[in-house]
Design a protein around this motif. Structure first.
Motif, PDB file in Angstrom:
ATOM      1  N   LEU A 204     -16.986   5.361  71.671  1.00  0.00           N
ATOM      2  CA  LEU A 204     -18.544   4.704  71.646  1.00  0.00           C
ATOM      3  C   LEU A 204     -18.898   3.429  71.416  1.00  0.00           C
ATOM      4  CD1 LEU A 204     -20.371   7.258  69.014  1.00  0.00           C
ATOM      5  CD2 LEU A 204     -20.611   7.123  71.507  1.00  0.00           C
ATOM      6  N   ASN A 205     -17.872   2.627  70.630  1.00  0.00           N
ATOM      7  CA  ASN A 205     -17.971   1.309  70.192  1.00  0.00           C
ATOM      8  C   ASN A 205     -17.052   0.477  70.258  1.00  0.00           C
ATOM      9  OD1 ASN A 205     -21.046   1.854  69.501  1.00  0.00           O
ATOM     10  ND2 ASN A 205     -20.369   3.152  67.851  1.00  0.00           N
ATOM     11  N   ASP A 206     -15.755   0.856  70.850  1.00  0.00           N
ATOM     12  CA  ASP A 206     -14.869  -0.038  70.785  1.00  0.00           C
ATOM     13  C   ASP A 206     -13.970  -0.370  72.132  1.00  0.00           C
ATOM     14  OD1 ASP A 206     -14.548  -0.702  67.822  1.00  0.00           O
ATOM     15  OD2 ASP A 206     -14.558   1.448  67.770  1.00  0.00           O
ATOM     16  N   GLU A 207     -13.896  -1.572  72.237  1.00  0.00           N
ATOM     17  CA  GLU A 207     -12.895  -1.783  73.556  1.00  0.00           C
ATOM     18  C   GLU A 207     -11.607  -1.845  72.991  1.00  0.00           C
ATOM     19  OE1 GLU A 207     -13.909  -5.626  75.666  1.00  0.00           O
ATOM     20  OE2 GLU A 207     -15.763  -5.874  74.414  1.00  0.00           O
ATOM     21  N   LEU A 208     -10.587  -1.241  73.808  1.00  0.00           N
ATOM     22  CA  LEU A 208      -9.204  -0.987  73.349  1.00  0.00           C
ATOM     23  C   LEU A 208      -8.069  -1.671  74.071  1.00  0.00           C
ATOM     24  CD1 LEU A 208      -9.891   2.963  72.955  1.00  0.00           C
ATOM     25  CD2 LEU A 208      -9.732   1.309  71.148  1.00  0.00           C
ATOM     26  N   PHE A 209      -6.915  -2.012  73.286  1.00  0.00           N
ATOM     27  CA  PHE A 209      -5.830  -2.330  73.908  1.00  0.00           C
ATOM     28  C   PHE A 209      -4.956  -1.128  74.150  1.00  0.00           C
ATOM     29  CE2 PHE A 209      -6.673  -6.509  71.811  1.00  0.00           C
ATOM     30  CZ  PHE A 209      -7.073  -7.233  72.839  1.00  0.00           C
ATOM     31  N   PHE A 210      -4.022  -1.006  75.052  1.00  0.00           N
ATOM     32  CA  PHE A 210      -3.284   0.182  75.211  1.00  0.00           C
ATOM     33  C   PHE A 210      -1.795  -0.167  75.839  1.00  0.00           C
ATOM     34  CE2 PHE A 210      -1.445   3.619  77.890  1.00  0.00           C
ATOM     35  CZ  PHE A 210      -1.622   4.448  77.026  1.00  0.00           C
ATOM     36  N   SER A 211      -0.795   0.361  75.063  1.00  0.00           N
ATOM     37  CA  SER A 211       0.537  -0.075  75.545  1.00  0.00           C
ATOM     38  C   SER A 211       1.509   1.263  75.354  1.00  0.00           C
ATOM     39  CB  SER A 211       0.926  -1.268  74.773  1.00  0.00           C
ATOM     40  OG  SER A 211       2.085  -1.625  75.250  1.00  0.00           O
ATOM     41  N   LEU A 298      12.215   6.829  67.640  1.00  0.00           N
ATOM     42  CA  LEU A 298      10.795   6.556  68.093  1.00  0.00           C
ATOM     43  C   LEU A 298      10.384   4.967  67.983  1.00  0.00           C
ATOM     44  CD1 LEU A 298       8.073   7.758  69.037  1.00  0.00           C
ATOM     45  CD2 LEU A 298       7.470   8.080  66.532  1.00  0.00           C
ATOM     46  N   PHE A 299      10.182   4.465  69.109  1.00  0.00           N
ATOM     47  CA  PHE A 299       9.908   3.500  69.398  1.00  0.00           C
ATOM     48  C   PHE A 299       8.407   3.050  69.409  1.00  0.00           C
ATOM     49  CE2 PHE A 299      14.360   3.411  71.297  1.00  0.00           C
ATOM     50  CZ  PHE A 299      14.928   2.372  70.490  1.00  0.00           C
ATOM     51  N   LYS A 300       7.937   1.746  68.903  1.00  0.00           N
ATOM     52  CA  LYS A 300       6.628   1.620  68.931  1.00  0.00           C
ATOM     53  C   LYS A 300       6.437   0.462  69.717  1.00  0.00           C
ATOM     54  CE  LYS A 300       6.235   3.324  64.140  1.00  0.00           C
ATOM     55  NZ  LYS A 300       5.662   2.880  62.774  1.00  0.00           N
ATOM     56  N   PRO A 301       5.260   0.230  70.391  1.00  0.00           N
ATOM     57  CA  PRO A 301       4.834  -1.162  71.283  1.00  0.00           C
ATOM     58  C   PRO A 301       4.135  -1.885  70.351  1.00  0.00           C
ATOM     59  CG  PRO A 301       3.190   0.628  71.288  1.00  0.00           C
ATOM     60  CD  PRO A 301       4.155   1.291  70.787  1.00  0.00           C
ATOM     61  N   THR A 302       4.216  -3.177  70.704  1.00  0.00           N
ATOM     62  CA  THR A 302       3.433  -4.444  70.032  1.00  0.00           C
ATOM     63  C   THR A 302       2.391  -4.470  70.799  1.00  0.00           C
ATOM     64  OG1 THR A 302       5.669  -5.476  69.544  1.00  0.00           O
ATOM     65  CG2 THR A 302       3.795  -6.737  69.381  1.00  0.00           C
ATOM     66  N   LEU A 303       1.257  -4.222  70.082  1.00  0.00           N
ATOM     67  CA  LEU A 303       0.049  -4.509  70.826  1.00  0.00           C
ATOM     68  C   LEU A 303      -0.514  -6.011  70.471  1.00  0.00           C
ATOM     69  CD1 LEU A 303      -1.783  -1.163  70.045  1.00  0.00           C
ATOM     70  CD2 LEU A 303      -1.187  -2.104  72.182  1.00  0.00           C
ATOM     71  N   PRO A 304      -1.530  -6.593  71.279  1.00  0.00           N
ATOM     72  CA  PRO A 304      -1.996  -7.993  71.026  1.00  0.00           C
ATOM     73  C   PRO A 304      -2.898  -7.795  69.623  1.00  0.00           C
ATOM     74  CG  PRO A 304      -2.531  -7.384  73.273  1.00  0.00           C
ATOM     75  CD  PRO A 304      -2.030  -6.131  72.586  1.00  0.00           C
ATOM     76  N   PRO A 305      -2.966  -8.947  69.095  1.00  0.00           N
ATOM     77  CA  PRO A 305      -3.777  -9.130  67.817  1.00  0.00           C
ATOM     78  C   PRO A 305      -5.319  -8.491  68.106  1.00  0.00           C
ATOM     79  CG  PRO A 305      -2.589 -11.060  68.171  1.00  0.00           C
ATOM     80  CD  PRO A 305      -2.445 -10.287  69.426  1.00  0.00           C
ATOM     81  N   LEU A 306      -5.866  -8.252  66.977  1.00  0.00           N
ATOM     82  CA  LEU A 306      -7.170  -7.349  67.030  1.00  0.00           C
ATOM     83  C   LEU A 306      -8.198  -8.575  68.204  1.00  0.00           C
ATOM     84  CD1 LEU A 306      -7.588  -5.970  63.482  1.00  0.00           C
ATOM     85  CD2 LEU A 306      -7.190  -4.583  65.666  1.00  0.00           C
ATOM     86  N   ASN A 307      -8.177  -9.832  67.751  1.00  0.00           N
ATOM     87  CA  ASN A 307      -9.067 -10.686  68.289  1.00  0.00           C
ATOM     88  C   ASN A 307      -8.515 -11.594  69.387  1.00  0.00           C
ATOM     89  OD1 ASN A 307      -7.376 -12.232  66.748  1.00  0.00           O
ATOM     90  ND2 ASN A 307      -8.879 -13.453  65.700  1.00  0.00           N
ATOM     91  N   THR A 309      -8.573 -12.971  72.392  1.00  0.00           N
ATOM     92  CA  THR A 309      -9.450 -13.178  73.473  1.00  0.00           C
ATOM     93  C   THR A 309      -8.840 -13.617  74.531  1.00  0.00           C
ATOM     94  OG1 THR A 309     -11.260 -13.437  72.303  1.00  0.00           O
ATOM     95  CG2 THR A 309     -11.409 -14.346  74.264  1.00  0.00           C
ATOM     96  N   SER A 310      -7.563 -14.447  74.319  1.00  0.00           N
ATOM     97  CA  SER A 310      -6.745 -15.008  75.540  1.00  0.00           C
ATOM     98  C   SER A 310      -6.155 -13.966  76.380  1.00  0.00           C
ATOM     99  CB  SER A 310      -5.896 -15.958  74.789  1.00  0.00           C
ATOM    100  OG  SER A 310      -4.961 -16.481  75.701  1.00  0.00           O
ATOM    101  N   PHE A 311      -5.686 -13.069  75.463  1.00  0.00           N
ATOM    102  CA  PHE A 311      -4.902 -11.880  76.482  1.00  0.00           C
ATOM    103  C   PHE A 311      -6.099 -11.158  77.107  1.00  0.00           C
ATOM    104  CE2 PHE A 311      -4.000  -7.485  77.381  1.00  0.00           C
ATOM    105  CZ  PHE A 311      -3.015  -7.424  77.785  1.00  0.00           C
ATOM    106  N   ALA A 312      -7.285 -10.959  76.724  1.00  0.00           N
ATOM    107  CA  ALA A 312      -8.258 -10.201  77.286  1.00  0.00           C
ATOM    108  C   ALA A 312      -8.896 -10.891  78.427  1.00  0.00           C
ATOM    109  CB  ALA A 312      -9.514 -10.084  76.085  1.00  0.00           C
ATOM    110  N   THR A 313      -8.895 -12.406  78.432  1.00  0.00           N
ATOM    111  CA  THR A 313      -9.394 -13.254  79.436  1.00  0.00           C
ATOM    112  C   THR A 313      -8.204 -13.177  80.717  1.00  0.00           C
ATOM    113  OG1 THR A 313     -10.433 -14.688  78.127  1.00  0.00           O
ATOM    114  CG2 THR A 313      -9.818 -15.526  80.177  1.00  0.00           C
ATOM    115  N   ASN A 314      -7.030 -13.386  80.179  1.00  0.00           N
ATOM    116  CA  ASN A 314      -5.858 -13.372  81.355  1.00  0.00           C
ATOM    117  C   ASN A 314      -5.818 -11.992  81.844  1.00  0.00           C
ATOM    118  OD1 ASN A 314      -5.000 -16.073  80.737  1.00  0.00           O
ATOM    119  ND2 ASN A 314      -3.738 -15.463  79.051  1.00  0.00           N
ATOM    120  N   PHE A 315      -6.050 -10.738  81.206  1.00  0.00           N
ATOM    121  CA  PHE A 315      -5.979  -9.657  81.962  1.00  0.00           C
ATOM    122  C   PHE A 315      -6.930  -9.313  82.878  1.00  0.00           C
ATOM    123  CE2 PHE A 315      -7.026  -5.107  82.151  1.00  0.00           C
ATOM    124  CZ  PHE A 315      -5.730  -4.693  82.418  1.00  0.00           C
ATOM    125  N   THR A 316      -8.223  -9.640  82.716  1.00  0.00           N
ATOM    126  CA  THR A 316      -9.317  -9.448  83.516  1.00  0.00           C
ATOM    127  C   THR A 316      -9.292 -10.734  84.775  1.00  0.00           C
ATOM    128  OG1 THR A 316     -10.763 -11.167  82.011  1.00  0.00           O
ATOM    129  CG2 THR A 316     -10.891  -8.521  81.478  1.00  0.00           C
TER     130      THR A 316
END
Length: 546
Positions: A204-211, A298-307, A309-316
């Motif tokens: 409903l209300n959240d953009e999401l990182f996924f890995s 069981l291995f866990k991924p490392t997601l970007p920090p919650l905020n 924006t640098s990753f978000a910009t580079n990805f888009t």
């Protein structure tokens, strides 16, 4: 171009989720029946009566001349009343890829949604390696209380709504939440294979990182449009968007399992669900092996920090259309109309003799060009078609803000929004360039904007205030990403172009449902063209009445 005609009957009954698969359809009519209802789910399942009216939106389907089937309540149709039915009859032309369907009234889409997958025409290959298997991955939100009660209370008090209690992958919250270990999505794979993950953000209300831990993803499609492939460890996906990725599994059994996790990308100042959803990627064990999945690391991924924006910009910025002979990027090179829309939050007055929970005793609001959309009591498309717009809507939506200010600097003292039901009128085949500018009023924030009835090209984006003299020089008119939902950057702007070649009334709104509820929405009215195939079809006989 191949096409398929879809006829869907929506009934008020029990809720089911369907994946629409017009298998290699060319000129084929497919019939699907949706029985929609309400379920209360605890550790066991129980069903209650259905109190809600409903509409269904086919997110990303162009609905060429068939706006009556688009679905947003009070825009293209009145809601389907309890106990009634409506046939959504439309033709899919020239589209293929991952889209989805969902309820489009209030917050009912929190549970009423599913994938809509359009396969390529028969014998037409993907422009990438043929996958061994295709898997839908749908992100959602889980509420321990009724989402309708949550938004109803928020609109009554003027404050922010309570956030969800969990995120889900294919309806399951996973092992990182209390008491939900057994409710975990598990994707079982074979070594040395390529899987196509069709990902949909239905939250409903959240953009999401996924890995996925220890695995690389190759992005090949966004919003049902093929893109130039690129590799990434993490994707960003906003509500309303779809992303297809290739997952190439390890060449041999790795002796481990892997978390596939998602958590929010946050830019606003409000509260949010600060949790992580996890599914598990499991490899098939070798024949005659003594491995026990439960005993594997069981291995866990490392997601970007919650905020981040640098990753978000580079990805888009990596998202580019193929722009090939087979899959061209038909970017409008001429522009007939240019518009500048501010996108952001604001406040509105509290009801008389009431103290509200918004800023300084006001109500939270949201707007486009400082106009907070007022939902009409009659569907806009119906009012337009029958020439009964008087008292329903006004055709004078502003082409730019009435009051100019430093949009991303210190906000003005007056944060009050205007209210109205206004549409932007466009002659048929108008070439449109639209700049959407975030504002810092009540805090800068990313806004995923969805346009019904059209795809558009994202020709530019940046931070700060849009500069009409400098920024167009950097527009990408060669291979920009084509999509139906785009994130307006927090504290920035985005530029899109589209051709208004589809007559009807088309909703445009933020796909953060809370912002839509507060009024961050508007509508485009595209007039009929001169030729018969440029005119809106008549309404169906079973069109719901208000």
């Amino acid at each position: 171009m191949g096409f398929s005609t879809i006829q869907l009957l929506a009934l008020m009954g029990f809720f089911i989720t369907l994946c629409l698969l017009p298998q290699h359809a060319q000129g084929v009519t497919r019939h699907y029946e949706f029985n929609l209802g309400r379920a209360t789910i605890y550790l066991s399942k129980s069903l209650t009566n259905v109190p809600n009216n409903i509409t269904i939106h086919w997110h990303g389907i162009r609905q060429l001349r068939s706006g009556w089937a688009d679905g947003p309540a009070y825009i293209t149709q009145c809601p389907i009343q309890t106990g009634q039915s409506y046939v959504y009859n439309f033709t899919i032309t020239g589209q293929r890829g991952t889209l989805w369907w969902h309820a489009h009234i209030s917050w009912l889409r929190s549970t009423v949604y599913g994938p809509l997958i359009i396969l390529p025409k028969h014998n037409v290959p993907y422009p990438f390696q043929k996958p061994y298997k295709e898997v839908p991955i749908i992100f959602g939100e889980w509420f321990n209380t009724d989402p309708e009660a949550i938004i109803s209370q928020a609109l009554r008090t003027g404050g922010g709504p309570n956030v969800s209690d969990a995120y889900t992958i294919n309806g399951l919250p996973g092992p990182l939440y209390n008491c939900s270990k057994k409710d975990t999505f598990k994707m079982k794979v074979k070594p040395g294979k390529t899987y196509l993950l069709r990902m949909i953000n239905a939250a409903l209300n959240d953009e999401l990182f996924f890995s996925i831990a220890n695995h690389t993803l190759t992005v090949v499609e966004a919003d049902a449009i093929y893109v130039k492939p690129f590799e990434t460890d993490t994707i960003l996906i906003t509500p309303g968007q779809t992303t297809n990725v290739l997952l190439k599994t390890k060449s041999s059994f790795p002796g481990a399992t892997f978390f596939m996790t998602a958590r929010p990308y946050v830019t606003g100042q409000g509260t949010f669900d600060n949790s992580t959803v996890a599914g598990i990627l499991e490899y098939e064990s070798p024949i005659h092996s003594s491995f026990s999945i439960k005993n594997l690391p069981l291995f866990k991924p490392t997601l970007p920090p919650l905020n981040d924006t640098s990753f978000a910009t580079n990805f888009t910025k990596k998202l580019r259309s193929l722009a090939s002979r087979e899959f061209p990027a038909n970017v409008p090179d001429r522009v007939d109309e240019r518009f500048f829309f501010t996108i952001g939050l604001g406040t509105s007055l509290c009801d008389q003799n009431q103290t509200c929970q918004g800023p300084n005793g006001t109500k939270f609001a949201a707007s486009v060009n400082n106009i907070s959309f007022v939902q009409p009591n009659t569907a806009l498309l119906q009012a337009h078609f029958f020439g009964q717009s008087n008292g329903v809507y006004r055709p004078d939506f502003p082409i730019n803000p009435f009051h100019w200010f430093n949009y991303t600097g210190n906000p003005p003292n007056n944060t009050m929004v205007g209210n109205g039901t206004k549409v932007m009128v466009l002659p048929f085949n108008t070439s449109v360039e639209l700049i959407m500018q975030d504002t810092s009023i009540l805090g800068a924030e990313s806004h995923p904007l969805h346009l019904h009835g059209f795809n558009f090209f994202v020709v530019g984006q940046g931070f700060g205030n849009y500069d009409p003299n400098k920024d167009p020089k950097n527009f990408n008119l060669v291979d920009p990403i084509e999509r139906n939902t785009v994130g307006v950057p927090s504290g920035g702007w985005v530029a899109i172009r589209f051709l208004a070649d589809n007559p009807g009334v088309w909703f445009m709104h933020c796909h953060l449902e809370v912002h839509t509820s507060w009024g961050l929405k508007m509508a485009w009215l595209v007039l009929d063209g001169k030729l018969p195939n440029q005119k809106l079809l008549p309404p169906p006989s079973d069109l719901p009445k208000c």
